[in-house]
Design a protein around this motif. Sequence first.
Motif, PDB file in Angstrom:
ATOM      1  N   LYS A 219      58.811  32.605  66.385  1.00 49.51           N
ATOM      2  CA  LYS A 219      57.944  31.814  67.265  1.00 49.51           C
ATOM      3  C   LYS A 219      56.532  32.412  67.320  1.00 49.51           C
ATOM      4  O   LYS A 219      55.621  31.788  67.837  1.00 49.51           O
ATOM      5  CB  LYS A 219      58.524  31.777  68.685  1.00 49.51           C
TER       6      LYS A 219
ATOM      7  N   LEU B 248      55.077  35.602  59.691  1.00 50.24           N
ATOM      8  CA  LEU B 248      55.942  34.527  59.197  1.00 50.24           C
ATOM      9  C   LEU B 248      56.626  34.871  57.883  1.00 50.24           C
ATOM     10  O   LEU B 248      57.654  34.291  57.550  1.00 50.24           O
ATOM     11  CB  LEU B 248      55.133  33.238  59.040  1.00 50.24           C
TER      12      LEU B 248
ATOM     13  N   THR C 278      43.141  40.132  71.033  1.00 54.13           N
ATOM     14  CA  THR C 278      43.549  38.943  70.272  1.00 54.13           C
ATOM     15  C   THR C 278      45.047  38.665  70.417  1.00 54.13           C
ATOM     16  O   THR C 278      45.521  37.624  69.989  1.00 54.13           O
ATOM     17  CB  THR C 278      43.199  39.071  68.777  1.00 54.13           C
TER      18      THR C 278
ATOM     19  N   ILE D  82      54.861  26.270  65.444  1.00 51.99           N
ATOM     20  CA  ILE D  82      53.485  26.646  65.814  1.00 51.99           C
ATOM     21  C   ILE D  82      53.030  25.814  67.015  1.00 51.99           C
ATOM     22  O   ILE D  82      52.480  26.342  67.983  1.00 51.99           O
ATOM     23  CB  ILE D  82      52.498  26.411  64.640  1.00 51.99           C
TER      24      ILE D  82
ATOM     25  N   SER E 136      37.929  35.980  67.121  1.00 50.52           N
ATOM     26  CA  SER E 136      39.227  35.581  66.592  1.00 50.52           C
ATOM     27  C   SER E 136      40.281  35.981  67.616  1.00 50.52           C
ATOM     28  O   SER E 136      39.967  36.536  68.649  1.00 50.52           O
ATOM     29  CB  SER E 136      39.510  36.244  65.269  1.00 50.52           C
TER      30      SER E 136
ATOM     31  N   SER F 101      42.073  33.121  70.700  1.00 46.14           N
ATOM     32  CA  SER F 101      42.755  33.947  69.691  1.00 46.14           C
ATOM     33  C   SER F 101      44.031  33.291  69.193  1.00 46.14           C
ATOM     34  O   SER F 101      44.327  33.332  67.996  1.00 46.14           O
ATOM     35  CB  SER F 101      43.157  35.295  70.274  1.00 46.14           C
ATOM     36  N   ALA F 102      44.785  32.728  70.118  1.00 46.10           N
ATOM     37  CA  ALA F 102      46.058  32.131  69.731  1.00 46.10           C
ATOM     38  C   ALA F 102      45.823  30.983  68.744  1.00 46.10           C
ATOM     39  O   ALA F 102      46.500  30.885  67.718  1.00 46.10           O
ATOM     40  CB  ALA F 102      46.816  31.641  70.963  1.00 46.10           C
TER      41      ALA F 102
ATOM     42  N   GLY G 140      46.479  36.292  74.162  1.00 42.38           N
ATOM     43  CA  GLY G 140      46.714  34.875  74.408  1.00 42.38           C
ATOM     44  C   GLY G 140      48.183  34.652  74.724  1.00 42.38           C
ATOM     45  O   GLY G 140      48.547  33.698  75.418  1.00 42.38           O
ATOM     46  N   CYS G 141      49.023  35.524  74.222  1.00 42.44           N
ATOM     47  CA  CYS G 141      50.471  35.323  74.368  1.00 42.44           C
ATOM     48  C   CYS G 141      51.201  36.525  74.968  1.00 42.44           C
ATOM     49  O   CYS G 141      52.320  36.370  75.452  1.00 42.44           O
ATOM     50  CB  CYS G 141      51.089  35.023  73.006  1.00 42.44           C
TER      51      CYS G 141
ATOM     52  N   PRO H 175      45.273  28.952  60.517  1.00 46.51           N
ATOM     53  CA  PRO H 175      45.514  29.187  59.091  1.00 46.51           C
ATOM     54  C   PRO H 175      46.954  28.973  58.635  1.00 46.51           C
ATOM     55  O   PRO H 175      47.184  28.846  57.437  1.00 46.51           O
ATOM     56  CB  PRO H 175      45.132  30.670  58.900  1.00 46.51           C
ATOM     57  N   VAL H 176      47.912  28.947  59.567  1.00 46.87           N
ATOM     58  CA  VAL H 176      49.313  28.852  59.127  1.00 46.87           C
ATOM     59  C   VAL H 176      49.910  27.441  59.266  1.00 46.87           C
ATOM     60  O   VAL H 176      51.067  27.228  58.908  1.00 46.87           O
ATOM     61  CB  VAL H 176      50.227  29.911  59.808  1.00 46.87           C
TER      62      VAL H 176
ATOM     63  N   ALA I 241      54.049  32.372  65.512  1.00 45.90           N
ATOM     64  CA  ALA I 241      53.603  31.663  64.313  1.00 45.90           C
ATOM     65  C   ALA I 241      52.091  31.751  64.186  1.00 45.90           C
ATOM     66  O   ALA I 241      51.365  30.803  64.458  1.00 45.90           O
ATOM     67  CB  ALA I 241      54.075  30.218  64.389  1.00 45.90           C
ATOM     68  N   ILE I 242      51.632  32.933  63.778  1.00 39.21           N
ATOM     69  CA  ILE I 242      50.189  33.122  63.572  1.00 39.21           C
ATOM     70  C   ILE I 242      49.964  33.886  62.272  1.00 39.21           C
ATOM     71  O   ILE I 242      50.877  34.538  61.769  1.00 39.21           O
ATOM     72  CB  ILE I 242      49.522  33.904  64.733  1.00 39.21           C
ATOM     73  N   ALA I 243      48.741  33.766  61.754  1.00 35.22           N
ATOM     74  CA  ALA I 243      48.380  34.557  60.576  1.00 35.22           C
ATOM     75  C   ALA I 243      48.374  36.020  60.998  1.00 35.22           C
ATOM     76  O   ALA I 243      48.155  36.333  62.167  1.00 35.22           O
ATOM     77  CB  ALA I 243      47.001  34.142  60.078  1.00 35.22           C
TER      78      ALA I 243
ATOM     79  N   GLY J  62      44.637  32.233  65.402  1.00 37.96           N
ATOM     80  CA  GLY J  62      45.752  32.764  64.611  1.00 37.96           C
ATOM     81  C   GLY J  62      46.632  31.664  64.032  1.00 37.96           C
ATOM     82  O   GLY J  62      47.202  31.804  62.958  1.00 37.96           O
ATOM     83  N   ALA J  63      46.737  30.551  64.770  1.00 35.01           N
ATOM     84  CA  ALA J  63      47.643  29.471  64.358  1.00 35.01           C
ATOM     85  C   ALA J  63      47.030  28.582  63.277  1.00 35.01           C
ATOM     86  O   ALA J  63      47.741  28.111  62.385  1.00 35.01           O
ATOM     87  CB  ALA J  63      48.024  28.631  65.574  1.00 35.01           C
TER      88      ALA J  63
END
Lengths: 201, 132
Positions: B98, B91, B35, A64, A201, A154-155, B38-39, A161-162, B100-102, A158-159
């Motif tokens: 990689k 995940l 959302t 992460i 989010s 957003s990134a 970002g990537c 919570p994990v 690695a997000i909810a 998203g990260a």
Amino acid sequence: MNILRSKPSASGLVEEMSIRSRRQFLSSAGAVTLSATGVALLSGCANAAKHDTEASATQQDVIILNTAISAEFEAVAAYQVGAQSGLLSSEVLKVALQFQGHHKEHIEALVNAVKSLGGTAVEAKTDYDFPLDQLKNQTNVLEFAAGLERGAVSAYAGAIPVFGDRDLAAAAASILADEAMHWAILRNALGLDPVPGAFFS
Amino acid sequence: MLKAIFMVISLLSFTAVAQGVTTVDIAQGRAIYATCMGCHSPERHRTGPQHCGLIGRKAGSAVGFDYSLAMQQSDIIWTKKTLDDFLTAPLRVIPGTKMAIAGISNKVDRANLISYLISLNQDAKCQYKEIP
């Protein structure tokens, strides 16, 4: 434009202190994880499953963090493109460099966190595929930067919570807050509503 | 008899179309895609791979992107169904990815997002580059 005023120079010291405390914060978070793993190792076979879970949670945290580092490197490179474009007024340029500096600090903190977990941090890419043909004036550059900051929010959202380690989630939340402030300032500079809603989010 | 079968078929396809219209909203999906930005971008590799040409592609196969081993070895072909699973909990579906997000827990949001991802295959911004 008041909001585009550059930082007072005395903030250098404060910054240095905050980097240091963040480092301590992140490395102590790492130490807790490692000693918990150590306990699991010492307590032998009965706890082997628990140890596995912790080890893989730590590995996942490293992944992460590394994905976040990649995104931060992209932001640093993007602000570099903006700064060197010759399209920014001196006022806006100052702000762009300040924000770029924040992203560099994020990288430093994230890399330290990866190291403290025993991982290897990713490096910056040598080349970023930016839509350079779309950057023709200051507004284009500000829009480009605003898009990246919005994406970063957003990134991290998203990260968070994990993360296995809640201290890392807290550190990521403090970075998210910084990215959100960048986004709002950039929107404001573009003449857009700086805070267009209550939830993101 | 033939007529009856024909009627059943046309009825079925009518329901399918009607469902398509009422439950899937590409514009909504595009908004949710913010959302992902970002990537990702549709046409460029960034922290994550480009999404042009995603549907029908094997996971981890876009040329020029440095995927995790986990994704390369996942043996997934991207379809509506596999995307729906993956985007619910990346995940869980590909441990070690990689990305690695909810995930996105809302089913309608996922359906709209996936319809947008599918529409990218036809999108002009995806046409100028060779899609592997």
